[in-house]
Design an enzyme around this catalytic site. Sequence first.
Site, mmCIF file in Angstrom:
data_model
loop_
_atom_site.group_PDB
_atom_site.id
_atom_site.type_symbol
_atom_site.label_atom_id
_atom_site.label_comp_id
_atom_site.label_asym_id
_atom_site.label_seq_id
_atom_site.Cartn_x
_atom_site.Cartn_y
_atom_site.Cartn_z
ATOM 1 N N LYS A 110 38.770 41.241 31.042
ATOM 2 C CA LYS A 110 39.472 39.968 31.232
ATOM 3 C C LYS A 110 39.782 39.316 29.883
ATOM 4 O O LYS A 110 40.876 38.784 29.683
ATOM 5 C CB LYS A 110 38.659 39.029 32.122
ATOM 6 C CG LYS A 110 38.710 39.454 33.587
ATOM 7 C CD LYS A 110 37.907 38.528 34.474
ATOM 8 C CE LYS A 110 38.001 38.940 35.932
ATOM 9 N NZ LYS A 110 37.006 38.299 36.777
ATOM 10 N N LYS A 189 44.894 50.023 37.670
ATOM 11 C CA LYS A 189 44.236 49.361 38.809
ATOM 12 C C LYS A 189 45.069 48.173 39.279
ATOM 13 O O LYS A 189 45.488 47.341 38.459
ATOM 14 C CB LYS A 189 42.842 48.869 38.371
ATOM 15 C CG LYS A 189 42.052 48.256 39.506
ATOM 16 C CD LYS A 189 40.817 47.518 39.002
ATOM 17 C CE LYS A 189 41.053 46.038 39.027
ATOM 18 N NZ LYS A 189 39.880 45.192 38.914
ATOM 19 N N LYS A 192 45.415 41.088 40.531
ATOM 20 C CA LYS A 192 46.188 39.836 40.537
ATOM 21 C C LYS A 192 46.670 39.503 39.132
ATOM 22 O O LYS A 192 47.753 38.977 38.939
ATOM 23 C CB LYS A 192 45.292 38.673 41.005
ATOM 24 C CG LYS A 192 45.010 38.667 42.485
ATOM 25 C CD LYS A 192 43.874 37.666 42.817
ATOM 26 C CE LYS A 192 43.148 38.060 44.078
ATOM 27 N NZ LYS A 192 41.741 37.661 44.139
HETATM 28 P P1 TYM Z 1 38.078 40.053 43.615
HETATM 29 O O1 TYM Z 1 38.558 38.797 44.230
HETATM 30 O O2 TYM Z 1 38.573 40.447 42.280
HETATM 31 O O3 TYM Z 1 38.391 41.271 44.568
HETATM 32 C C1 TYM Z 1 37.993 41.231 45.932
HETATM 33 C C2 TYM Z 1 37.639 42.634 46.398
HETATM 34 O O4 TYM Z 1 38.772 43.492 46.260
HETATM 35 C C3 TYM Z 1 38.390 44.668 45.562
HETATM 36 N N1 TYM Z 1 39.527 45.129 44.765
HETATM 37 C C4 TYM Z 1 39.903 46.420 44.686
HETATM 38 N N2 TYM Z 1 39.420 47.538 45.264
HETATM 39 C C5 TYM Z 1 40.042 48.712 44.976
HETATM 40 N N3 TYM Z 1 41.135 48.800 44.160
HETATM 41 C C6 TYM Z 1 41.655 47.692 43.569
HETATM 42 N N4 TYM Z 1 42.726 47.783 42.791
HETATM 43 C C7 TYM Z 1 41.036 46.437 43.816
HETATM 44 N N5 TYM Z 1 41.277 45.159 43.399
HETATM 45 C C8 TYM Z 1 40.342 44.375 43.984
HETATM 46 C C9 TYM Z 1 37.250 44.228 44.669
HETATM 47 O O5 TYM Z 1 36.463 45.322 44.269
HETATM 48 C C10 TYM Z 1 36.520 43.262 45.569
HETATM 49 O O6 TYM Z 1 35.633 43.948 46.428
HETATM 50 N N6 TYM Z 1 33.557 39.300 41.924
HETATM 51 C C11 TYM Z 1 34.259 39.501 43.161
HETATM 52 C C12 TYM Z 1 34.104 38.328 44.122
HETATM 53 C C13 TYM Z 1 32.686 38.037 44.438
HETATM 54 C C14 TYM Z 1 31.789 38.873 45.152
HETATM 55 C C15 TYM Z 1 30.559 38.163 45.187
HETATM 56 C C16 TYM Z 1 31.897 40.114 45.747
HETATM 57 C C17 TYM Z 1 32.007 36.920 44.082
HETATM 58 N N7 TYM Z 1 30.731 36.983 44.535
HETATM 59 C C18 TYM Z 1 29.435 38.706 45.832
HETATM 60 C C19 TYM Z 1 30.775 40.657 46.369
HETATM 61 C C20 TYM Z 1 29.558 39.948 46.416
HETATM 62 C C21 TYM Z 1 35.725 39.639 42.789
HETATM 63 O O7 TYM Z 1 36.142 39.286 41.747
HETATM 64 O O8 TYM Z 1 36.493 40.104 43.692
#
Ligand code: TYM
Length: 327
Positions: A110, A189, A192
């Site tokens: 990031k 990958k 957003k």
């Molecule tokens: P976030 O919002 O970035 O993404 C949400 C979920 O989508 C999955 N994901 C992907 N999986 C496969 N390929 C991709 N290109 C891709 N882009 C996104 C992410 O792996 C995720 O599962 N840190 C987390 C949010 C969070 C969380 C937690 C998750 C906060 N607290 C506790 C689990 C448990 C996040 O940034 O997700």
Amino acid sequence: MRVLSGIQSSGRLHLGNYLGAMKQHIELQNEHECFFFIANYHSLTTVQDPPLLRQYTHDVALDYLALGLDPNKVNLFRQSDVPEVTELAWILSTVTGKGLLERATSYKDKVAKDIPASMGLFSYPLLMAADILIYRSDLVPVGKDQVQHIEMAQDMAVHFNTTFGREVLKRPEPKLNDALVVPGIDGQKMSKSYGNAINLFDPPADTKKRIMSIKTDSKPVADPKDPETCSVFALYRLMGLPEEVAALRERYTRGGMGYGEAKTLLAEVVERVLGPARVRRTKLAADPDYVEDVLTTAGRRARAVAREVMADVRDACGIVTAKGTHG
Ligand code: TYM
């Protein structure tokens, strides 16, 4: 078995979110006790526009419900309806070495993408560990990019228990499906923040345009093509029926098919999956009170669990509060 996962409300959700995470969540709702939440505190690390954050938070709820999450089976709530997570994040920070957080690849990525290196961004894995540990979660279904964060949560749980000599926090396990890393239109990958996403609920014509712009190699129509290195095929494999995927694989390897045709087939499959959800989403969007009710009710249930665990956490580390402070 308790399942927990979260999604940030930091922008429009995309196929990577759906295929890597939400699809698993929707499947798991029939088998286990589930807690799925909208990580709006985490989103503050990148979205500092109040109306936009409110809108995105509501939108994640709409997306989840439209895609098939059933609020009668799962707890779908806002992270901020359980403020105890921020307290646990602080407590975890006192038993976590700075070096552990410095190894977080997501933080480094990031910052490399020019997202300001705030303390919130740096300590993101602490809040995420608190999200997981505060419900004594067993399983955390996510995409591959989040696995390192869950491993950190495992370390923090063990470290907390060892430091205070009590088995208070449970060591969670990550759960992946076959969509480990969903590629975006540039082959990196899908994210957003990388400008390469195919959003879940753009107008169908925009989604098709995005799909038609997926980067491929420049092999002529007649040549055989390699399905294993093609982002169009990677997405088709995750969304098509097994017989459709087998047929497309055969056409790639045989030659005589241009990428334009493969992209059109992908656009059809994407619309087949998302079309009905788009209709449900429009209906849900017209009833914000219903959505608010779903979030509020589940938030109360989640908070009740969190309060019990926090009482054990405070007791284990000797934090005293006046009677009634924590409800
Ligand atoms: P976030 O919002 O970035 O993404 C949400 C979920 O989508 C999955 N994901 C992907 N999986 C496969 N390929 C991709 N290109 C891709 N882009 C996104 C992410 O792996 C995720 O599962 N840190 C987390 C949010 C969070 C969380 C937690 C998750 C906060 N607290 C506790 C689990 C448990 C996040 O940034 O997700």
